[in-house]
Design an enzyme around this catalytic site. Structure first.
Site, mmCIF file in Angstrom:
data_model
loop_
_atom_site.group_PDB
_atom_site.id
_atom_site.type_symbol
_atom_site.label_atom_id
_atom_site.label_comp_id
_atom_site.label_asym_id
_atom_site.label_seq_id
_atom_site.Cartn_x
_atom_site.Cartn_y
_atom_site.Cartn_z
ATOM 1 N N ASP A 98 0.834 -1.202 0.000
ATOM 2 C CA ASP A 98 0.000 0.000 0.000
ATOM 3 C C ASP A 98 0.867 1.249 0.000
ATOM 4 O O ASP A 98 1.821 1.360 0.785
ATOM 5 C CB ASP A 98 -0.891 -0.002 1.247
ATOM 6 C CG ASP A 98 -1.784 1.230 1.312
ATOM 7 O OD1 ASP A 98 -2.886 1.186 0.735
ATOM 8 O OD2 ASP A 98 -1.383 2.230 1.940
ATOM 9 N N TYR B 222 2.747 10.480 -0.731
ATOM 10 C CA TYR B 222 3.885 10.100 0.112
ATOM 11 C C TYR B 222 5.185 10.536 -0.556
ATOM 12 O O TYR B 222 5.534 10.061 -1.637
ATOM 13 C CB TYR B 222 3.924 8.592 0.373
ATOM 14 C CG TYR B 222 2.720 8.024 1.097
ATOM 15 C CD1 TYR B 222 1.839 8.842 1.801
ATOM 16 C CD2 TYR B 222 2.469 6.661 1.089
ATOM 17 C CE1 TYR B 222 0.745 8.315 2.469
ATOM 18 C CE2 TYR B 222 1.371 6.123 1.762
ATOM 19 C CZ TYR B 222 0.513 6.958 2.443
ATOM 20 O OH TYR B 222 -0.571 6.427 3.104
ATOM 21 N N SER C 14 -10.462 6.195 2.498
ATOM 22 C CA SER C 14 -9.628 6.292 3.697
ATOM 23 C C SER C 14 -10.116 7.444 4.570
ATOM 24 O O SER C 14 -10.274 8.572 4.082
ATOM 25 C CB SER C 14 -8.159 6.523 3.314
ATOM 26 O OG SER C 14 -7.354 6.661 4.471
ATOM 27 N N GLN D 20 -9.876 2.581 4.811
ATOM 28 C CA GLN D 20 -8.543 2.568 5.433
ATOM 29 C C GLN D 20 -8.487 3.633 6.525
ATOM 30 O O GLN D 20 -8.148 4.784 6.284
ATOM 31 C CB GLN D 20 -7.443 2.803 4.404
ATOM 32 C CG GLN D 20 -6.055 2.594 5.000
ATOM 33 C CD GLN D 20 -4.933 2.688 3.990
ATOM 34 O OE1 GLN D 20 -3.967 3.402 4.189
ATOM 35 N NE2 GLN D 20 -5.050 1.945 2.896
ATOM 36 N N TRP E 268 -4.463 1.495 9.327
ATOM 37 C CA TRP E 268 -3.118 2.051 9.423
ATOM 38 C C TRP E 268 -2.793 2.395 10.881
ATOM 39 O O TRP E 268 -3.685 2.583 11.696
ATOM 40 C CB TRP E 268 -2.922 3.249 8.516
ATOM 41 C CG TRP E 268 -3.779 4.463 8.694
ATOM 42 C CD1 TRP E 268 -5.005 4.695 8.144
ATOM 43 C CD2 TRP E 268 -3.450 5.650 9.439
ATOM 44 N NE1 TRP E 268 -5.470 5.943 8.500
ATOM 45 C CE2 TRP E 268 -4.541 6.545 9.292
ATOM 46 C CE3 TRP E 268 -2.352 6.032 10.201
ATOM 47 C CZ2 TRP E 268 -4.557 7.812 9.892
ATOM 48 C CZ3 TRP E 268 -2.373 7.289 10.796
ATOM 49 C CH2 TRP E 268 -3.456 8.165 10.642
ATOM 50 N N SER E 269 -1.521 2.428 11.160
ATOM 51 C CA SER E 269 -1.007 2.721 12.490
ATOM 52 C C SER E 269 -1.513 1.753 13.567
ATOM 53 O O SER E 269 -1.925 2.176 14.646
ATOM 54 C CB SER E 269 -1.332 4.160 12.895
ATOM 55 O OG SER E 269 -0.508 4.585 13.951
ATOM 56 N N ALA F 189 0.177 2.347 16.740
ATOM 57 C CA ALA F 189 0.075 3.738 17.208
ATOM 58 C C ALA F 189 1.394 4.479 17.014
ATOM 59 O O ALA F 189 1.961 5.054 17.935
ATOM 60 C CB ALA F 189 -0.372 3.801 18.665
ATOM 61 N N ARG G 61 10.565 7.680 15.836
ATOM 62 C CA ARG G 61 9.589 8.499 15.127
ATOM 63 C C ARG G 61 9.249 9.772 15.895
ATOM 64 O O ARG G 61 8.975 10.824 15.315
ATOM 65 C CB ARG G 61 8.321 7.683 14.849
ATOM 66 C CG ARG G 61 7.262 8.458 14.086
ATOM 67 C CD ARG G 61 6.252 7.540 13.446
ATOM 68 N NE ARG G 61 6.859 6.769 12.374
ATOM 69 C CZ ARG G 61 6.203 5.876 11.630
ATOM 70 N NH1 ARG G 61 4.933 5.646 11.864
ATOM 71 N NH2 ARG G 61 6.810 5.217 10.667
ATOM 72 N N GLU H 91 9.642 -9.338 12.256
ATOM 73 C CA GLU H 91 8.996 -9.394 13.572
ATOM 74 C C GLU H 91 7.493 -9.184 13.462
ATOM 75 O O GLU H 91 6.703 -9.897 14.091
ATOM 76 C CB GLU H 91 9.612 -8.347 14.500
ATOM 77 C CG GLU H 91 10.996 -8.726 15.021
ATOM 78 C CD GLU H 91 10.972 -10.070 15.753
ATOM 79 O OE1 GLU H 91 10.161 -10.242 16.681
ATOM 80 O OE2 GLU H 91 11.758 -10.960 15.379
#
Length: 336
Positions: free
Chosen positions: A49, A54, A152, A177, A205-206, A209, A228, A294
């Site tokens: 995605d 972006y 979204s 989304q 998404w996220s 968090a 971040r 992971e």
């Protein structure tokens, strides 16, 4: 890797979907981005995605290069349209017929593909008639440039209206989304029930968090260097709503729950969103290949009711549930 149907369609996608927001074309070098995509493919992820906004197109370019040489039919490639792109002129934004027609062509060129599997309205456009937007999406589908459409951060009411028009036009609106995580549950009261009724799935998404649910941010301590929360290119701004000691203290209480299940806190967070039967996929990004390896371990993990109850008890009242947040966090007019 677990695969799930996307909405009321025959399309299956990987329950862990690789997203390149805030990474490709901005935070990480192109060679590292390519390594992350390769790690995703090696881990069984087939769904990718991105969006035209972006890094102002660079993320699509990087993804297109990274996927070059892969069998196209074995992949599901998603992108989006709405936010300002290119020189950000007065028609380089929104969901007008003009912007959608020009944006899909630019996205396909950057992604080096003839079509995308899912083309998504990145936000609701308050300044374009919804009929015009859906007719433009229908044209894109009939031209063979996209197979399905999604949205979204649309409200339940907007999803219902868009779905009705799509049905009239003979096209399939199959996905939403939104942001969704243990800490941000604003879709549960309205968006999810409406989506279930209409045959629309969530691609969330996220789910971690913005990294807060990994547990690496400690109450009373400065954020780790390079995280971040220290990224001035956009990451710090997105994560700041969670960066307070009350939230961070509650998040630390999730650690023993994850340990008891032999999961990392990130894996627990991803498994939690996937426990919602209206969620088709969790979007995960990566700045290092090992992060991909992971995160994919959350695919197929089952959390029983007692675990979900422990999570709710640990987080308490720091969870954001207000359905009105979707409207309040979305643009009320086109961004300049």
């Amino acid at each position: 890797m677990e695969f799930r149907y996307l909405g009321n369609s025959g399309l299956k996608i990987s329950s862990i979907t690789y997203g390149n927001w805030l990474t490709h074309g901005s935070q990480v070098e192109n060679d590292v981005a390519a390594q992350c995509v390769r790690a995703a493919l090696d881990a069984g992820i087939t769904t990718f995605d991105t969006a035209d906004v972006y890094a102002n197109g660079k993320a699509e370019t990087v993804l297109g290069e990274a996927l070059k040489g892969e069998r196209r039919e074995s992949l599901e490639i998603f992108t989006k349209v709405y936010w300002p792109t290119g020189p950000a002129g007065h028609n380089d934004v929104g969901l007008s017929r003009k912007h959608i027609a020009e944006s899909i062509n630019a996205s396909l060129k950057r992604l080096q593909t003839d079509y995308v599997d899912l083309y998504q309205a990145h936000r609701f456009d308050t300044e374009t008639p919804l009929e015009e937007t859906m007719q433009a999406f229908a044209r894109v589908i009939r031209q063979g440039k996209a197979l399905y459409i999604g949205v979204s951060e649309w409200t339940a009411e907007q999803i219902r209206a868009g779905h009705a028009l799509a049905t009239e036009l003979g096209i399939q609106l199959i996905s939403s989304q939104p942001q969704y995580s243990m800490l941000w549950r604003v879709i549960e009261d309205e968006v999810v029930p409406t989506s279930r009724e209409l045959g629309v799935s969530q691609i969330v998404w996220s789910p971690i968090a913005q990294g807060v649910l990994t547990g690496k941010y400690k109450p009373g301590q400065a954020p780790p260097a390079g995280s971040r929360a220290t990224d001035e290119k956009g990451g710090a701004d997105m994560i700041k709503r969670f960066m307070n000691d009350d939230v961070l203290t509650r998040v630390q209480a999730l650690e023993p729950i994850a340990a008891e299940l032999d999961l990392t806190m990130a894996q627990l967070a991803v498994a939690w969103v996937l426990s919602n039967d209206n969620v088709a996929a969790a979007l995960v990004g990566a700045s290092r290949p090992e992060q991909v390896h992971e995160n994919v371990k959350a695919s197929g993990v089952s959390l029983d009711a007692s675990v979900l109850a422990k999570i709710d008890e640990a987080l308490g009242d720091v969870v954001v549930r207000d359905a009105g947040m979707t409207t309040r966090t979305s643009p009320q007019k086109r961004p300049a």
